[in-house]
Design an enzyme around this catalytic site. Structure first.
Site, PDB file in Angstrom:
ATOM      1  N   THR A 247       0.808  -1.234   0.000  1.00  0.00           N
ATOM      2  CA  THR A 247       0.000   0.000   0.000  1.00  0.00           C
ATOM      3  C   THR A 247       0.839   1.280   0.000  1.00  0.00           C
ATOM      4  O   THR A 247       0.286   2.382   0.025  1.00  0.00           O
ATOM      5  CB  THR A 247      -0.967  -0.007   1.200  1.00  0.00           C
ATOM      6  OG1 THR A 247      -0.213  -0.302   2.380  1.00  0.00           O
ATOM      7  CG2 THR A 247      -2.066  -1.034   1.019  1.00  0.00           C
ATOM      8  N   GLY A 248       2.165   1.145  -0.014  1.00  0.00           N
ATOM      9  CA  GLY A 248       3.024   2.290  -0.299  1.00  0.00           C
ATOM     10  C   GLY A 248       3.103   3.357   0.776  1.00  0.00           C
ATOM     11  O   GLY A 248       3.024   3.074   1.985  1.00  0.00           O
TER      12      GLY A 248
ATOM     13  N   TYR B  44      15.821  13.909  -2.190  1.00  0.00           N
ATOM     14  CA  TYR B  44      15.475  13.523  -3.564  1.00  0.00           C
ATOM     15  C   TYR B  44      14.463  14.496  -4.189  1.00  0.00           C
ATOM     16  O   TYR B  44      14.701  15.057  -5.260  1.00  0.00           O
ATOM     17  CB  TYR B  44      14.806  12.145  -3.575  1.00  0.00           C
ATOM     18  CG  TYR B  44      15.709  10.966  -3.374  1.00  0.00           C
ATOM     19  CD1 TYR B  44      16.225  10.649  -2.121  1.00  0.00           C
ATOM     20  CD2 TYR B  44      16.000  10.123  -4.431  1.00  0.00           C
ATOM     21  CE1 TYR B  44      17.012   9.529  -1.941  1.00  0.00           C
ATOM     22  CE2 TYR B  44      16.787   8.996  -4.257  1.00  0.00           C
ATOM     23  CZ  TYR B  44      17.292   8.707  -3.004  1.00  0.00           C
ATOM     24  OH  TYR B  44      18.062   7.600  -2.833  1.00  0.00           O
ATOM     25  N   ILE B  45      13.306  14.620  -3.539  1.00  0.00           N
ATOM     26  CA  ILE B  45      12.224  15.405  -4.142  1.00  0.00           C
ATOM     27  C   ILE B  45      12.599  16.881  -4.202  1.00  0.00           C
ATOM     28  O   ILE B  45      12.413  17.544  -5.229  1.00  0.00           O
ATOM     29  CB  ILE B  45      10.903  15.204  -3.358  1.00  0.00           C
ATOM     30  CG1 ILE B  45      10.414  13.763  -3.557  1.00  0.00           C
ATOM     31  CG2 ILE B  45       9.832  16.216  -3.792  1.00  0.00           C
ATOM     32  CD1 ILE B  45       9.178  13.387  -2.780  1.00  0.00           C
TER      33      ILE B  45
ATOM     34  N   GLU C 291      15.065  17.431  -7.093  1.00  0.00           N
ATOM     35  CA  GLU C 291      14.489  17.222  -8.436  1.00  0.00           C
ATOM     36  C   GLU C 291      13.483  18.324  -8.778  1.00  0.00           C
ATOM     37  O   GLU C 291      13.486  18.867  -9.886  1.00  0.00           O
ATOM     38  CB  GLU C 291      13.853  15.830  -8.535  1.00  0.00           C
ATOM     39  CG  GLU C 291      14.910  14.717  -8.523  1.00  0.00           C
ATOM     40  CD  GLU C 291      14.347  13.327  -8.780  1.00  0.00           C
ATOM     41  OE1 GLU C 291      13.129  13.168  -8.960  1.00  0.00           O
ATOM     42  OE2 GLU C 291      15.159  12.369  -8.791  1.00  0.00           O
TER      43      GLU C 291
ATOM     44  N   GLU D 260      17.233  23.376   4.120  1.00  0.00           N
ATOM     45  CA  GLU D 260      17.557  22.013   4.567  1.00  0.00           C
ATOM     46  C   GLU D 260      17.993  22.071   6.030  1.00  0.00           C
ATOM     47  O   GLU D 260      18.779  22.912   6.428  1.00  0.00           O
ATOM     48  CB  GLU D 260      18.648  21.415   3.660  1.00  0.00           C
ATOM     49  CG  GLU D 260      19.347  20.178   4.157  1.00  0.00           C
ATOM     50  CD  GLU D 260      18.429  18.994   4.431  1.00  0.00           C
ATOM     51  OE1 GLU D 260      17.645  18.609   3.562  1.00  0.00           O
ATOM     52  OE2 GLU D 260      18.508  18.443   5.551  1.00  0.00           O
TER      53      GLU D 260
ATOM     54  N   VAL E 295      12.793  24.997   9.923  1.00  0.00           N
ATOM     55  CA  VAL E 295      11.544  25.676   9.550  1.00  0.00           C
ATOM     56  C   VAL E 295      10.578  25.625  10.734  1.00  0.00           C
ATOM     57  O   VAL E 295      10.373  24.568  11.332  1.00  0.00           O
ATOM     58  CB  VAL E 295      10.939  25.006   8.299  1.00  0.00           C
ATOM     59  CG1 VAL E 295       9.603  25.626   7.955  1.00  0.00           C
ATOM     60  CG2 VAL E 295      11.903  25.139   7.129  1.00  0.00           C
TER      61      VAL E 295
ATOM     62  N   ASP F 123       7.314   0.455   0.018  1.00  0.00           N
ATOM     63  CA  ASP F 123       7.441   1.611   0.923  1.00  0.00           C
ATOM     64  C   ASP F 123       6.803   1.348   2.287  1.00  0.00           C
ATOM     65  O   ASP F 123       7.253   1.885   3.296  1.00  0.00           O
ATOM     66  CB  ASP F 123       6.768   2.846   0.298  1.00  0.00           C
ATOM     67  CG  ASP F 123       7.641   3.525  -0.757  1.00  0.00           C
ATOM     68  OD1 ASP F 123       8.683   2.948  -1.130  1.00  0.00           O
ATOM     69  OD2 ASP F 123       7.272   4.632  -1.202  1.00  0.00           O
TER      70      ASP F 123
ATOM     71  N   HIS G 226      34.648   2.961 -26.897  1.00  0.00           N
ATOM     72  CA  HIS G 226      35.183   4.321 -26.993  1.00  0.00           C
ATOM     73  C   HIS G 226      34.532   5.056 -28.147  1.00  0.00           C
ATOM     74  O   HIS G 226      34.392   4.478 -29.232  1.00  0.00           O
ATOM     75  CB  HIS G 226      36.692   4.259 -27.225  1.00  0.00           C
ATOM     76  CG  HIS G 226      37.319   5.607 -27.381  1.00  0.00           C
ATOM     77  ND1 HIS G 226      37.490   6.465 -26.304  1.00  0.00           N
ATOM     78  CD2 HIS G 226      37.783   6.260 -28.471  1.00  0.00           C
ATOM     79  CE1 HIS G 226      38.048   7.586 -26.750  1.00  0.00           C
ATOM     80  NE2 HIS G 226      38.230   7.490 -28.055  1.00  0.00           N
TER      81      HIS G 226
END
Ligand code: FAD
Ligand code: NAD
Length: 465
Positions: free
Chosen positions: A142-143, A182-183, A186, A202, A236, A312, A444
């Protein structure tokens, strides 16, 4: 209806596992709550993000770099609607492809929310319709869903997750991104290439804290040159949503409270397992403190050997290919085969430009474990193909055991690192030494020659190309 295997969730873990089960002769059903198959990865993750990364890279190339190749255009402008439309078309084609694969493999698809009624019975609820199906085995796939922050809930309007950031219909003037993983990186790449001012905040003192530090430091420099701004060691505190955007308050490394205004605040601070409405209690399954489903080395849940969980939702590296391998392994375990995943060789890639790709141990991990290692590095600047491409930033680093020469880790910052890392994965899977890589042919001129030169450099014998 009764099945050998019911899979709950049709993401990369679920659909790949279901197809493997069907190939092995198991009568298989997949329950998916969303209309579109393919889970996070195909609908709001890997695929749409890579479509936008490629499109934005083309735009940036046409605008900033094409003239260097002697190709002149009178003007370059952005058609965001077409770009987004192309992304959606790719998603539709790929998710439709899964539907086709299910039919081809005689997998029954149930649309609706799956929840346990008992350890063998799953209810599928779609609006007012309910069906009950029975499974000898059940695979929970189910992630995960995006994290918010304790005092900063996602509202999907001004405080957004990657899902909304992949579908903005207007170019934001200023995007504030919380999280340099990652997110964060990107999405920062996509929107800054298109012309948005992007600031990434961050919490740690470097980007992607788990990454090999040398790679992380170099990535930081490269992305700074691309005009993405970074505020490291920033905590934050809160976000106030205003009429036209949002104001974000944070504490800098000196504990001073500062604020920034932007059109959107994108929270990219990790993802959490998704087990809502799954009725785990009725199957007697408990999650751990962070909400993940604990499993043994064959992905069986603690309470029931016929209920498996993968991807996940069990934690570890939250990557599509890791979920896929686990799905396949579970199908093979159920069919009486070995079912094996080598977690030592899971590659990770961040699709910035240049790209970042890693497999195996970082230098920091080897030092902490007291493993004696040799390191070979080679830059893309000395590579003919990289020069022809006009992309010479970065390097390949090969880490090998001091005594046995076995490859322990490979880390790449460079053009098409995502494709290059496959060679290192195969080498490590076969227990190769750096000498094996160094003595293997590499055509090459190719970018892959940098891998060979880095392997040669483990024993300090690289040649200039
Ligand atoms: P998911 O893909 O999350 O699928 C779970 C499915 O289960 C969903 O379709 C959900 O609707 C369904 N479901 C949940 N509960 C129920 C229920 N009770 N009943 C029925 N259905 C249910 N990984 C990479 O390897 N490479 C990348 O480039 C990459 N890029 C990414 C970019 C973004 C923006 C994001 C957010 C993620 C990215 N990932 C990437 C991570 C990748 O998407 C996940 O690791 C992967 O999708 C996990 O697969 P999964 O099968 O475990 O779960
Ligand atoms: P992440 O774990 O990659 O990065 C989160 C970042 O946010 C970390 O650097 C962390 O230090 C930082 N952070 C956490 N709390 C913070 C706070 N309060 N303030 C500032 N920074 C904070 O998570 P993500 O970027 O959200 O991505 C989620 C997962 O999705 C990834 O772990 C990855 O598994 C997957 N993913 C993979 C790809 C890919 O394979 N190319 C792409 C996107 C997502």
């Amino acid at each position: 209806m009764s099945y050998d295997l019911i899979v709950i969730g049709s993401g990369p873990g679920g659909y790949t596992g279901a197809i493997r089960a069907a190939q092995l002769g198991l009568k298989t059903a997949v329950v998916e709550k969303d209309k579109s198959l393919g889970g996070t990865c195909l609908n709001v993750g890997c695929i749409p993000s890579k479509a936008l990364l490629d499109s934005s890279e083309h735009y940036h190339f046409a605008k900033e770099e094409m003239s260097v190749h002697g190709v002149k255009t009178s003007s370059v402008s952005l058609d965001l609607k077409t770009m987004m439309g192309r992304k959606s078309k790719i998603v539709k084609e790929l998710t439709g492809g899964i539907q086709y694969l299910f039919k081809k493999n005689k997998i029954d698809r149930f649309e609706g929310v799956g929840s346990f009624l008992s350890p063998n019975k799953v209810q599928v609820k779609n609006g007012s319709d309910t069906q009950v199906i029975e499974g000898k085995n059940i695979m929970i796939a189910t992630g995960s869903v995006p994290n918010s922050l304790p005092n900063i809930p996602l509202d999907g309007k001004r405080i957004i997750s990657s899902t909304e950031a992949l579908s903005l219909d207007k170019l934001p003037k200023k995007l504030l991104i919380v999280g340099g993983g990652y997110i964060g990186l990107e999405m920062a790449s996509v929107w800054s290439r298109l012309g948005t001012e992007v600031i990434v905040l961050e919490y740690a003192d470097r980007l992607c804290p788990m990454m090999d530090q040398e790679l992380s430091k170099n990535l930081f420099k490269v992305l700074q040159k691309q005009k993405i701004k970074f505020l490291l060691e920033s905590a934050v505190q809160k976000v106030n949503v205003t009429k036209s955007g949002a104001e974000l308050f944070y504490k800098d490394k000196n504990d001073k409270t500062l604020s920034l205004k932007g059109d959107y605040v994108l929270l990219a601070v990790g993802r959490q397992p998704y087990v809502q409405n799954l009725g785990l209690k009725k199957a007697g399954i408990q999650t751990d403190k962070q909400g993940f489903i604990p499993v043994d080395k064959h992905w069986r849940t603690k309470t029931h050997s016929h209920i498996f969980a993968i991807g996940d939702v069990i934690g570890g590296t939250m990557l599509a290919h890791k979920a896929e391998e686990e799905g396949v392994a579970v199908a093979e375990v159920i069919a009486g085969q070995a079912g094996h995943v080598n977690y030592e060789t899971v590659p990770s890639v961040i699709y910035t430009w240049p790209e970042v790709a890693s497999v195996g141990k970082t230098e920091e991990e080897l030092k902490t474990k007291g493993v004696k290692y040799k390191s070979g590095k080679f830059p893309f600047t000395a590579n003919g193909r990289a020069k022809a491409l006009g992309s010479t930033e970065g390097f390949v680093k090969v880490l090998a055991d001091n005594n046995t020469d076995q490859i322990l880790g490979v880390h790449i910052l460079g053009p098409r690192a995502s494709d290059m890392i496959a060679e290192a994965v195969v080498a490590m899977e076969f227990g190769a030494s750096s000498e094996d890589l160094a003595r293997s042919f590499h055509a090459h001129p190719t970018l892959s020659e940098v891998m060979r030169e880095a392997a040669l450099n483990v024993d300090k014998r690289a040649r200039q190309i």
